[in-house]
Design an enzyme around this catalytic site. Structure first.
Site, PDB file in Angstrom:
ATOM      1  N   ASP A  13       0.810  -1.222   0.000  1.00  0.00           N
ATOM      2  CA  ASP A  13       0.000   0.000   0.000  1.00  0.00           C
ATOM      3  C   ASP A  13       0.845   1.274   0.000  1.00  0.00           C
ATOM      4  O   ASP A  13       0.450   2.300   0.563  1.00  0.00           O
ATOM      5  CB  ASP A  13      -0.972   0.008   1.204  1.00  0.00           C
ATOM      6  CG  ASP A  13      -1.834  -1.234   1.222  1.00  0.00           C
ATOM      7  OD1 ASP A  13      -2.227  -1.688   0.140  1.00  0.00           O
ATOM      8  OD2 ASP A  13      -2.111  -1.757   2.330  1.00  0.00           O
ATOM      9  N   LYS A  16       1.821   2.015  -5.137  1.00  0.00           N
ATOM     10  CA  LYS A  16       2.346   1.416  -6.383  1.00  0.00           C
ATOM     11  C   LYS A  16       1.415   1.701  -7.547  1.00  0.00           C
ATOM     12  O   LYS A  16       1.861   1.969  -8.663  1.00  0.00           O
ATOM     13  CB  LYS A  16       2.514  -0.114  -6.222  1.00  0.00           C
ATOM     14  CG  LYS A  16       3.525  -0.503  -5.161  1.00  0.00           C
ATOM     15  CD  LYS A  16       3.571  -2.005  -4.969  1.00  0.00           C
ATOM     16  CE  LYS A  16       2.315  -2.586  -4.356  1.00  0.00           C
ATOM     17  NZ  LYS A  16       2.048  -2.170  -2.973  1.00  0.00           N
ATOM     18  N   GLY A  40      -4.658  -4.242  -3.726  1.00  0.00           N
ATOM     19  CA  GLY A  40      -5.620  -3.168  -3.957  1.00  0.00           C
ATOM     20  C   GLY A  40      -4.815  -1.952  -4.376  1.00  0.00           C
ATOM     21  O   GLY A  40      -4.101  -1.369  -3.559  1.00  0.00           O
ATOM     22  N   HIS A  41      -4.859  -1.617  -5.655  1.00  0.00           N
ATOM     23  CA  HIS A  41      -4.051  -0.513  -6.186  1.00  0.00           C
ATOM     24  C   HIS A  41      -4.982   0.622  -6.596  1.00  0.00           C
ATOM     25  O   HIS A  41      -5.834   0.456  -7.462  1.00  0.00           O
ATOM     26  CB  HIS A  41      -3.224  -0.993  -7.389  1.00  0.00           C
ATOM     27  CG  HIS A  41      -2.216  -2.043  -7.012  1.00  0.00           C
ATOM     28  ND1 HIS A  41      -1.432  -2.699  -7.923  1.00  0.00           N
ATOM     29  CD2 HIS A  41      -1.865  -2.546  -5.811  1.00  0.00           C
ATOM     30  CE1 HIS A  41      -0.642  -3.563  -7.285  1.00  0.00           C
ATOM     31  NE2 HIS A  41      -0.897  -3.484  -6.004  1.00  0.00           N
ATOM     32  N   GLN A 224       1.891  -6.227  -3.549  1.00  0.00           N
ATOM     33  CA  GLN A 224       2.460  -6.429  -2.210  1.00  0.00           C
ATOM     34  C   GLN A 224       3.820  -5.717  -2.112  1.00  0.00           C
ATOM     35  O   GLN A 224       3.972  -4.676  -2.713  1.00  0.00           O
ATOM     36  CB  GLN A 224       2.564  -7.925  -1.852  1.00  0.00           C
ATOM     37  CG  GLN A 224       1.206  -8.574  -1.616  1.00  0.00           C
ATOM     38  CD  GLN A 224       0.483  -8.972  -2.878  1.00  0.00           C
ATOM     39  OE1 GLN A 224       1.045  -9.649  -3.718  1.00  0.00           O
ATOM     40  NE2 GLN A 224      -0.757  -8.548  -3.043  1.00  0.00           N
TER      41      GLN A 224
HETATM   42  P1  GDP Z   1      -0.742   0.288  -3.528  1.00  0.00           P
HETATM   43  O1  GDP Z   1      -1.350  -0.981  -3.045  1.00  0.00           O
HETATM   44  O2  GDP Z   1       0.733   0.352  -3.301  1.00  0.00           O
HETATM   45  O3  GDP Z   1      -1.110   0.611  -4.960  1.00  0.00           O
HETATM   46  O4  GDP Z   1      -1.364   1.452  -2.626  1.00  0.00           O
HETATM   47  P2  GDP Z   1      -2.917   1.625  -2.214  1.00  0.00           P
HETATM   48  O5  GDP Z   1      -3.659   2.131  -3.391  1.00  0.00           O
HETATM   49  O6  GDP Z   1      -3.414   0.411  -1.536  1.00  0.00           O
HETATM   50  O7  GDP Z   1      -2.787   2.720  -1.072  1.00  0.00           O
HETATM   51  C1  GDP Z   1      -2.196   3.965  -1.321  1.00  0.00           C
HETATM   52  C2  GDP Z   1      -3.241   5.052  -1.034  1.00  0.00           C
HETATM   53  O8  GDP Z   1      -2.594   6.299  -0.980  1.00  0.00           O
HETATM   54  C3  GDP Z   1      -4.296   5.192  -2.108  1.00  0.00           C
HETATM   55  O9  GDP Z   1      -5.506   5.593  -1.510  1.00  0.00           O
HETATM   56  C4  GDP Z   1      -3.742   6.288  -3.004  1.00  0.00           C
HETATM   57  O10 GDP Z   1      -4.762   7.005  -3.700  1.00  0.00           O
HETATM   58  C5  GDP Z   1      -3.083   7.157  -1.995  1.00  0.00           C
HETATM   59  N1  GDP Z   1      -1.901   7.897  -2.463  1.00  0.00           N
HETATM   60  C6  GDP Z   1      -0.916   7.495  -3.342  1.00  0.00           C
HETATM   61  N2  GDP Z   1       0.063   8.424  -3.409  1.00  0.00           N
HETATM   62  C7  GDP Z   1      -0.304   9.418  -2.563  1.00  0.00           C
HETATM   63  C8  GDP Z   1       0.320  10.654  -2.167  1.00  0.00           C
HETATM   64  O11 GDP Z   1       1.399  10.996  -2.598  1.00  0.00           O
HETATM   65  N3  GDP Z   1      -0.362  11.409  -1.232  1.00  0.00           N
HETATM   66  C9  GDP Z   1      -1.575  11.029  -0.711  1.00  0.00           C
HETATM   67  N4  GDP Z   1      -2.159  11.808   0.192  1.00  0.00           N
HETATM   68  N5  GDP Z   1      -2.168   9.870  -1.064  1.00  0.00           N
HETATM   69  C10 GDP Z   1      -1.534   9.090  -1.968  1.00  0.00           C
HETATM   70  P1  IMO Z   2      -0.939  -4.228  -2.251  1.00  0.00           P
HETATM   71  O1  IMO Z   2      -0.530  -4.770  -3.599  1.00  0.00           O
HETATM   72  C1  IMO Z   2      -0.856  -4.759   2.067  1.00  0.00           C
HETATM   73  C2  IMO Z   2      -0.848  -8.889   3.547  1.00  0.00           C
HETATM   74  C3  IMO Z   2      -2.062  -9.361   4.308  1.00  0.00           C
HETATM   75  C4  IMO Z   2      -1.396 -10.367   5.241  1.00  0.00           C
HETATM   76  C5  IMO Z   2      -0.321 -11.000   4.369  1.00  0.00           C
HETATM   77  C6  IMO Z   2      -0.721 -12.325   3.741  1.00  0.00           C
HETATM   78  O2  IMO Z   2      -2.220  -3.471  -2.281  1.00  0.00           O
HETATM   79  O3  IMO Z   2       0.185  -3.498  -1.600  1.00  0.00           O
HETATM   80  P2  IMO Z   2      -2.350 -12.959   1.734  1.00  0.00           P
HETATM   81  O4  IMO Z   2      -3.828 -12.735   1.553  1.00  0.00           O
HETATM   82  O5  IMO Z   2      -1.509 -12.349   0.660  1.00  0.00           O
HETATM   83  O6  IMO Z   2      -2.010 -14.408   1.966  1.00  0.00           O
HETATM   84  O7  IMO Z   2      -1.984 -12.200   3.117  1.00  0.00           O
HETATM   85  O8  IMO Z   2      -0.065 -10.058   3.346  1.00  0.00           O
HETATM   86  N1  IMO Z   2      -1.142  -8.329   2.202  1.00  0.00           N
HETATM   87  C7  IMO Z   2      -1.091  -7.022   1.908  1.00  0.00           C
HETATM   88  N2  IMO Z   2      -0.865  -5.952   2.692  1.00  0.00           N
HETATM   89  N3  IMO Z   2      -1.020  -4.589   0.741  1.00  0.00           N
HETATM   90  C8  IMO Z   2      -1.227  -5.664  -0.062  1.00  0.00           C
HETATM   91  O9  IMO Z   2      -1.281  -5.553  -1.401  1.00  0.00           O
HETATM   92  C9  IMO Z   2      -1.313  -6.952   0.520  1.00  0.00           C
HETATM   93  N4  IMO Z   2      -1.515  -8.192   0.033  1.00  0.00           N
HETATM   94  C10 IMO Z   2      -1.392  -9.026   1.071  1.00  0.00           C
HETATM   95  O10 IMO Z   2      -2.675  -8.302   5.003  1.00  0.00           O
HETATM   96  O11 IMO Z   2      -0.753  -9.691   6.297  1.00  0.00           O
HETATM   97 MG    MG Z   3      -2.880  -1.616  -1.771  1.00  0.00          MG
END
Ligand code: GDP
Ligand code: IMO
Ligand code: MG
Length: 426
Positions: A13, A16, A40-41, A224
């Site tokens: 998270d 990415k 979840g991207h 991840q």
């Molecule tokens: P990912 O799994 O690495 O793609 O990240 P996620 O989407 O799960 O979580 C990142 C969150 O931060 C999302 O809600 C993005 O919209 C938000 N985000 C990404 N870059 C920035 C930033 O530079 N500033 C802020 N405030 N939010 C950001």
């Molecule tokens: P993105 O791509 C954050 C964590 C789960 C758990 C561990 C194992 O959005 O960054 P799993 O279901 O993969 O067997 O769970 O990995 N986990 C993540 N944490 N971001 C993710 O994906 C994750 N995908 C799995 O919370 O601790």
């Molecule tokens: Mg994510």
């Protein structure tokens, strides 16, 4: 032109999705190389939010071929639902390609994931319960069904019968559950899903290499992160694939020499979802503040993410195991209101100062962060468009992290929107 990799450097998270979308603008192909719908991207474009699970983050550009690589585990029901959601928002998914060699997540994988977690009790991993671990386990056990099996109902049924001969024993005798029914699964996967998935199935290796050989830009998108990696993460509190940059080779079918730029995505602080060690974790008001301001709740699962300070010890390890060429620092704006910031520069492990990640998990559990304090900037930076316009303390914070970690921080995120970033090199 060699491929570019986007890889998470912490516990996921990091942002990415946003940075894959950003870098993808200059590319022709984006390939997801591992994980499944545990990811979840999030992409925010013109105020509209897109939460992607399986579909590569290049999907929003018409000029990009999005590819799901062989290293991904695919639940076809989720894939189709995600494509429907995107199409309903006006995103054309017709160009999406799915590797025939990717493995399928089956309904029993999801059930087994939940049962294993229940069995672990207090020691549970906190998985996403999407069936990721059991699907990769079946792959390693050579009991997996692959996307290409959807193209051949006879082979699909034969393989399903073999695996259920084993899995139904586990479900009924170990977990005291009802056996799963092969006919029901076949009806779902072959009758409902296959007709819609088959047009997207392709030879992903040929696609990727044709693109590389004709000089196209190929972006390999990791899900991840480094410390959730099966080999390099905080085992057993990890996922069951290899998110590290090396995983891009096996998961997309390229050799190391096909890769050039490797961008590590790092949050300006850290979050983690699920169980496991976290030396810089915050349990105080500042942690709550980071969760509130950063909206640190899972994109798909809605779970609260555990917050903590930036950890340079972890990041040095991420630089090593991924051969990072640069870092994209995200969510710097979330720190805007704080009057001072802590950065973990080393650990105290039983009285010894340690600057590199300890290999032994007990040492990581015993690690107390050694912090350096930096002043905050207490200015809203979400509208800043040039690095020259950052408050001095924000620029100093970035420079301090860069010096600690040893690779350039090029891109900096100052908000969730596609346009909210700074390029310190351009
Ligand atoms: P990912 O799994 O690495 O793609 O990240 P996620 O989407 O799960 O979580 C990142 C969150 O931060 C999302 O809600 C993005 O919209 C938000 N985000 C990404 N870059 C920035 C930033 O530079 N500033 C802020 N405030 N939010 C950001
Ligand atoms: P993105 O791509 C954050 C964590 C789960 C758990 C561990 C194992 O959005 O960054 P799993 O279901 O993969 O067997 O769970 O990995 N986990 C993540 N944490 N971001 C993710 O994906 C994750 N995908 C799995 O919370 O601790
Ligand atoms: Mg994510």
């Amino acid at each position: 032109m060699p491929a570019t990799v986007v890889v998470g450097t912490q516990w996921g998270d990091e942002g990415k999705g946003k940075f894959t979308d950003l870098v993808a603008k200059e590319m022709e192909m984006v390939v997801r190389y591992q994980g499944g719908h545990n990811a979840g991207h999030t992409l925010v474009v013109d105020g509209e939010t897109f939460a992607l699970q399986l579909v590569p983050s290049g999907i929003l550009y018409d000029h990009i071929t999005p590819v799901i690589g062989n290293g991904v585990v695919v639940d076809p029901r989720v894939l189709l639902a995600e494509m429907d959601t995107l199409e309903a928002k006006g995103v054309d998914c017709s160009a999406l390609k799915v590797s025939g060699n990717a493995h399928l997540i089956m309904p029993y994988h999801q059930e087994l994931d939940a049962l294993h977690e229940r069995h672990l009790g207090d020691g549970k991993l906190g998985t996403t319960k999407r069936g990721i671990g059991p699907a990769y386990a079946d792959k390693a056990m050579r009991l997996g069904l692959r996307v290409q099996d959807l193209q051949d109902p006879k082979i699909f049924r034969q393989k399903l019968d073999v695996v259920l001969g084993h899995t139904n024993q586990v479900l009924t005798k170990v977990f005291n559950r009802l056996p799963v029914d092969a006919d029901e699964i076949a009806a779902q996967y072959l009758d409902e899903c296959a007709p819609r998935v088959i047009p997207h199935i392709d030879d992903a290796i040929a696609l990727v290499h044709n693109a590389l050989e004709t000089g196209q830009g190929v972006l390999l998108e990791g899900a991840q992160a480094t410390f959730l990696d099966l080999d390099h993460g905080t085992y057993p509190f990890v996922t069951s694939s290899n998110p590290v940059a090396g995983g891009a080779c096996t998961g997309a079918g390229v050799g190391p020499r096909d890769i050039g730029r490797i961008i590590g995505i790092a949050k300006a602080y850290i979050t983690r979802v699920g169980s496991g060690p976290f030396p810089t974790e915050l349990f105080d008001d500042i942690g709550d503040h980071l969760v509130d301001v950063g909206h640190e709740y899972g994109t798909n699962t809605g779970r609260r993410r555990r917050p903590g300070w930036f950890d340079a010890v972890m990041m040095r390890q991420a630089v090593r195991v991924n051969s990072l060429s640069e870092i994209a620092l995200t969510k710097l704006d979330v720190l805007d209101a704080l009057d001072s910031l802590q950065v973990c520069v080393a650990y105290d492990v039983n009285g010894t100062r340690v600057e590199q990640m300890p290999y032994h998990q007990s040492e990581l559990h015993a690690a107390t962060p050694i912090y350096e304090e930096l002043p905050g900037w207490q200015t809203d930076i979400s509208g800043v468009t040039s690095p020259d316009d950052l408050p001095a303390n924000a620029a100093d914070y970035i420079a301090f992290l860069e010096a600690q970690v040893g690779v350039p921080i090029r891109l900096v995120g100052v908000g969730p929107g596609r346009e909210q970033f700074l390029d310190r090199v351009a």
